[in-house]
Design an enzyme around this catalytic site. Sequence first.
Site, PDB file in Angstrom:
ATOM      1  N   TYR A 103      -0.079  -4.348   4.239  1.00  0.00           N
ATOM      2  CA  TYR A 103      -0.221  -3.788   2.887  1.00  0.00           C
ATOM      3  C   TYR A 103       0.722  -4.509   1.929  1.00  0.00           C
ATOM      4  CZ  TYR A 103       0.398  -0.538  -1.004  1.00  0.00           C
ATOM      5  OH  TYR A 103       0.500   0.007  -2.254  1.00  0.00           O
TER       6      TYR A 103
ATOM      7  N   SER B 140       3.695  -3.104  -5.543  1.00  0.00           N
ATOM      8  CA  SER B 140       4.325  -2.033  -4.778  1.00  0.00           C
ATOM      9  C   SER B 140       5.774  -2.371  -4.477  1.00  0.00           C
ATOM     10  CB  SER B 140       3.568  -1.829  -3.460  1.00  0.00           C
ATOM     11  OG  SER B 140       4.275  -0.978  -2.590  1.00  0.00           O
TER      12      SER B 140
END
Length: 334
Positions: free
Chosen positions: A157, A132
């Site tokens: 995350y 990401s």
Amino acid sequence: MARVLVTGAVGFIGFHLSKALLENGHDVIGVDNVNSYYDPSLKEARLANIESMLAPSQSFHFYREDITDKAALNAVFQNHEPEIVVNLAAQAGVRYSIEAPQQYIDTNVSGFQNILDACKDYKVKHLLYASSSSVYGNSRTTPFLSSDPVDHPVSMYAATKRMNELMAHVYSNMFGINTTGLRFFTVYGPWGRPDMAPMKFAKSIMEGMPIDVYNNGQHWRDFTYIDDIVNGIMGLLDTLPKPSTQERPNTAEAPFEIFNIGAKKPVHLLSFIECMEVNLGKKAIKNMLPMQPGDVSSTYADVTPLHEKTGYTPTTPLDEGVKRFVNWYNEYYK
């Protein structure tokens, strides 16, 4: 043509990738637990869409399994012996990781460990996995280079995605597994996730409800249309990572690489909202809010290494991408 196992196969990116793989003649094995992080009916609709477009010559096997279930995952590998694995299964969402960090450890770390072990045990040719843009944290150096230090994540995350990259490097180094990390940048388009900004904005605007605009709208995002993301993945399927050489002295000594996949064109959040308004034919009611914990102010992908390796060039301008998204949204939600 290859046997390709896609985890998270009825997630947003997994759904589009599975369709592209089938259209290009690959055999696809899909794995997804179809959980309730967001409306499972959307995932079921994606699955039905895949199954409805299958031609007699196309091979698609789907398993409702969780990558945290090692025995179930190994059974899928044993039954199909995939040559390529694309791991897109993960607990998504930056803000939810503040509320439920253990869920991210379980799925994104322990689940990914199971993927790595299965790839090692079943001699998978190439493992590609979703990372990401969030791993860059609040970096002030733009555009983000895949060679930049990424040691300061600002959400659980992001931390788990960086952990995936480190785990992949260990397995590449110790066992010679070919691993390629994919740092996605703000993906949007038809069949998107309801917890992401485009879907939330569209729903609220059409219902005449306020939209939450964080950081008082002073965000910049490298919005990347889903087709460009899928094209980036497809270009890397058969492109194996290379260990470091004298020409690449700062890269890994293992068959391990990481690439940004983005539009390389950051868009001001208020400009994105304006584009949504134009296509929806309705003005937004903006609820301006401060920066949220775990959020970052800007993202901006440098995709030069991916372009040099595969010829990747994003081709979908924002206005066209938003138009396609809105057309799908209106049709799907009537």
